[in-house]
Scaffold this motif. Structure first.
Motif, PDB file in Angstrom:
ATOM      1  N   UNK A  58       0.862  -1.176   0.000  1.00  0.00           N
ATOM      2  CA  UNK A  58       0.000   0.000   0.000  1.00  0.00           C
ATOM      3  C   UNK A  58       0.903   1.231   0.000  1.00  0.00           C
ATOM      4  N   UNK A  59       0.800   2.053  -1.037  1.00  0.00           N
ATOM      5  CA  UNK A  59       1.675   3.210  -1.227  1.00  0.00           C
ATOM      6  C   UNK A  59       0.836   4.474  -1.162  1.00  0.00           C
ATOM      7  N   UNK A  60       1.267   5.424  -0.339  1.00  0.00           N
ATOM      8  CA  UNK A  60       0.606   6.724  -0.276  1.00  0.00           C
ATOM      9  C   UNK A  60       1.509   7.736  -0.972  1.00  0.00           C
ATOM     10  N   UNK A  61       1.014   8.298  -2.059  1.00  0.00           N
ATOM     11  CA  UNK A  61       1.793   9.153  -2.942  1.00  0.00           C
ATOM     12  C   UNK A  61       1.345  10.607  -2.801  1.00  0.00           C
ATOM     13  N   UNK A  62       2.271  11.484  -2.432  1.00  0.00           N
ATOM     14  CA  UNK A  62       1.993  12.916  -2.376  1.00  0.00           C
ATOM     15  C   UNK A  62       2.403  13.535  -3.709  1.00  0.00           C
ATOM     16  N   UNK A  63       1.419  14.054  -4.413  1.00  0.00           N
ATOM     17  CA  UNK A  63       1.706  14.574  -5.753  1.00  0.00           C
ATOM     18  C   UNK A  63       0.690  15.635  -6.130  1.00  0.00           C
ATOM     19  N   UNK A  64       1.108  16.499  -7.053  1.00  0.00           N
ATOM     20  CA  UNK A  64       0.182  17.461  -7.643  1.00  0.00           C
ATOM     21  C   UNK A  64      -0.198  17.085  -9.053  1.00  0.00           C
ATOM     22  N   UNK A  65       0.221  15.893  -9.494  1.00  0.00           N
ATOM     23  CA  UNK A  65      -0.027  15.426 -10.852  1.00  0.00           C
ATOM     24  C   UNK A  65      -1.123  14.370 -10.835  1.00  0.00           C
ATOM     25  N   UNK A  66      -2.297  14.696 -11.354  1.00  0.00           N
ATOM     26  CA  UNK A  66      -3.432  13.785 -11.299  1.00  0.00           C
ATOM     27  C   UNK A  66      -3.211  12.526 -12.136  1.00  0.00           C
ATOM     28  N   UNK A  67      -2.363  12.600 -13.157  1.00  0.00           N
ATOM     29  CA  UNK A  67      -2.150  11.443 -14.031  1.00  0.00           C
ATOM     30  C   UNK A  67      -1.118  10.465 -13.479  1.00  0.00           C
ATOM     31  N   UNK A  68      -0.367  10.906 -12.485  1.00  0.00           N
ATOM     32  CA  UNK A  68       0.762  10.102 -12.048  1.00  0.00           C
ATOM     33  C   UNK A  68       0.331   8.750 -11.479  1.00  0.00           C
ATOM     34  N   UNK A  69      -0.771   8.725 -10.751  1.00  0.00           N
ATOM     35  CA  UNK A  69      -1.228   7.466 -10.160  1.00  0.00           C
ATOM     36  C   UNK A  69      -1.455   6.414 -11.254  1.00  0.00           C
ATOM     37  N   UNK A  70      -2.133   6.798 -12.312  1.00  0.00           N
ATOM     38  CA  UNK A  70      -2.407   5.860 -13.395  1.00  0.00           C
ATOM     39  C   UNK A  70      -1.111   5.403 -14.073  1.00  0.00           C
ATOM     40  N   UNK A  71      -0.217   6.355 -14.302  1.00  0.00           N
ATOM     41  CA  UNK A  71       1.057   6.005 -14.935  1.00  0.00           C
ATOM     42  C   UNK A  71       1.849   5.029 -14.068  1.00  0.00           C
ATOM     43  N   UNK A  72       1.867   5.293 -12.782  1.00  0.00           N
ATOM     44  CA  UNK A  72       2.664   4.453 -11.877  1.00  0.00           C
ATOM     45  C   UNK A  72       2.063   3.058 -11.732  1.00  0.00           C
ATOM     46  N   UNK A  73       0.733   2.997 -11.737  1.00  0.00           N
ATOM     47  CA  UNK A  73       0.114   1.676 -11.639  1.00  0.00           C
ATOM     48  C   UNK A  73       0.535   0.800 -12.808  1.00  0.00           C
ATOM     49  N   UNK A  74       0.624   1.380 -13.998  1.00  0.00           N
ATOM     50  CA  UNK A  74       1.087   0.616 -15.140  1.00  0.00           C
ATOM     51  C   UNK A  74       2.555   0.255 -15.020  1.00  0.00           C
ATOM     52  N   UNK A  75       3.359   1.193 -14.513  1.00  0.00           N
ATOM     53  CA  UNK A  75       4.785   0.946 -14.379  1.00  0.00           C
ATOM     54  C   UNK A  75       5.077  -0.115 -13.319  1.00  0.00           C
TER      55      UNK A  75
END
Length: 489
Positions: free
Chosen positions: A3-20
């Motif tokens: 379970x990863x909690x990501x602090x970001x201002x980029x709304x697309x990053x979660x989707x990109x990271x899930x694929x990565x």
């Protein structure tokens, strides 16, 4: 599960990271995003991520965010990684996996998430009059005890002082969590421990009380709730800290209430012990305590016969002591819901032998019975006492008959005295007080029908008409204060 909690201002990053991540992580994972914090990161116990990741690509200032730098103090068992699209980041994240390719125990997350924690804490600190309710999205925490501490931060822009406070509390009390509701200006600090460790929890609570009350303290003026159990208990503890007006035996304000509620699943007490306890309370209530001392001696003798250890007696003694106080204060006339008369529980916890426990209890009982007029034979009508009582119980039943009975005065005589002392009728005084309270509740986002019910108005149309008469606008038009302006402490 990772379970990863990501602090970001980029709304697309979660989707990109899930694929990565799905291409090289050997197990199921969940990524949750959060905005960069403007206060301490509030997470309920046991709902902790496997790691915090700070997206330093989309927000270059993020590593200097003071609240992110507080994370290692708040959650020392959770690593904090800074993502910069480098190969070393993957190596860092893989360290979360042990040699067998499995995540450590702390990554086995119960139901809940960081978002659910924040929503729960925001709701808890937003509507002070909310009744604690079960939350199906979170664990019930029946195995944990909570003590809520609440402070109103009048200047919400003073983040440096707030940060110093949070850093001190997080470092000093490992079993705790913080949440700051910036809109309402409420800092919530919660101590917790396993239900069987109430002594350690109470000691920590008392230590914090001493630190807050010290003359040179930099801590805000916290108020302290009772120790309760489970998630609903946390809600109750917060409401007590934030709402209830505590008084001591001189009827002057204090900041805490020392009683502790019974834990869930407590072993059934021996029938004879319960019979003796009932005898003590009955004797105090109906015989002015003539035989209470003898019954108390019998109570301790029964514990000795059953070969109880002192630590096992302490909890029962605290509950008995609290129930006696309720009997006494109900008879004393004011019938206040919460009365603190000293640091008795703190004293009890630090007693080591059964003989000392008995001596303390007998001394306290004799002193208490000698210092309370159970008959109220010399009670007089003191207007300041009456007004203070009304102010403390504005959301209770304050009919003329009820208030007169509290002060042992005939209702007609009470009404006459009240108008003579204040220059207004009792009904007009109460109505204005309730309408002022109604405006406060509505400004705190309480719904109109909830406000009417809390203030005892069954007819909502009558409530609306009365409110408009006093304030010139209907209750539905009351707006909360501008964001960032909290109530004064």
């Amino acid at each position: 599960m990772l379970y990863i909690l990501l602090f970001t201002g980029n709304d697309r990053l979660k989707m990109d990271w899930e694929g990565m991540f799905s291409s090289w992580l050997p197990e199921v994972f969940r990524i949750e995003t959060a905005a960069f914090p403007e206060g301490p990161v509030g997470l309920l116990p046991e709902i902790l991520p496997s790691c915090f990741i700070v997206d330093s690509v989309s927000a270059q200032y993020a590593p200097e965010n003071p609240w992110l730098s507080l994370l290692p103090l708040q959650y020392p068992q959770v690593p904090v990684f800074s993502f910069e699209e480098s190969g070393s980041f993957r190596e860092q994240l893989e360290k979360l996996l042990d040699e067998d390719g499995e995540t450590p125990d702390r990554a086995e997350i119960p139901d809940g998430s960081g978002l659910k924690c924040r929503l729960y804490l925001e709701g808890l600190t937003s509507i002070r009059q909310a009744v604690p309710q079960e939350n199906p999205d979170l664990p019930d925490y029946s195995h944990l005890s909570f003590a809520a501490c609440a402070a109103r931060i009048s200047d919400c822009s003073g983040k440096e002082g707030l940060y110093d406070t949070c850093a001190f509390l997080a470092g000093r009390y490992p079993l705790s969590f913080l949440y700051f509701n910036e809109e309402k200006g409420i800092l919530l600090f919660v101590l917790y421990d396993h239900t069987g460790s109430f002594t350690r929890l109470e000691v920590n609570r008392q230590t914090l009380m001493d630190q807050v009350s010290a003359t040179n303290s930099f801590l805000p003026p916290f108020k302290f709730g009772v120790i309760h159990h489970g998630l609903m208990g946390l809600g109750s503890s917060f409401l007590e800290a934030d709402q209830v007006y505590y008084v001591n035996k001189l009827r002057t304000p204090c900041v805490c209430f020392e009683e502790i509620s019974s834990p869930p699943g407590q072993l059934l007490k021996a029938e004879k012990l319960m019979e003796i306890e009932r005898s003590i309370r009955t004797d105090i209530q109906f015989r002015e305590g003539q035989n209470a001392l003898a019954y108390t001696r019998q109570w301790f003798a029964e514990y000795r016969r059953l070969e109880y250890e002192p630590d096992a007696v302490k909890y029962d003694m605290i509950i008995l002591y609290a129930s006696i106080k309720y009997v006494l204060f109900d008879m004393y006339g004011l019938k206040l819901k919460r009365i603190k008369s000293g640091l008795e529980v703190h004293e009890i916890i630090h007693i080591s032998t059964l003989d000392e426990l008995e001596e303390w209890f007998v001394t306290w009982l004799l002193y208490t019975l000698d210092n309370f007029d159970l008959t109220r034979s010399n009670t007089g009508f003191r207007i300041q006492e009456v007004l203070q009582f009304i102010s403390n119980h504005v959301m209770d039943d304050l009919s003329l008959n009820t208030i007169a009975s509290y002060f042992y005065v005939n209702p007609s005589y009470f009404s006459t005295l009240f108008k003579k002392e204040t220059g207004q009728t009792y009904i007009s005084y109460i109505t204005k007080l309730k309408m002022d309270k109604a405006r406060e509740l509505l400004a705190a986002n309480c719904k109109v029908y909830e406000t009417a019910r809390l203030l005892g108005y069954e007819d909502i149309r009558h409530f609306r008409n009365t409110f408009k008469k006093y304030h010139g606008i209907p209750p539905s038009e009351v707006k909360p204060p501008p964001s960032g302006h909290g109530h004064p402490v």
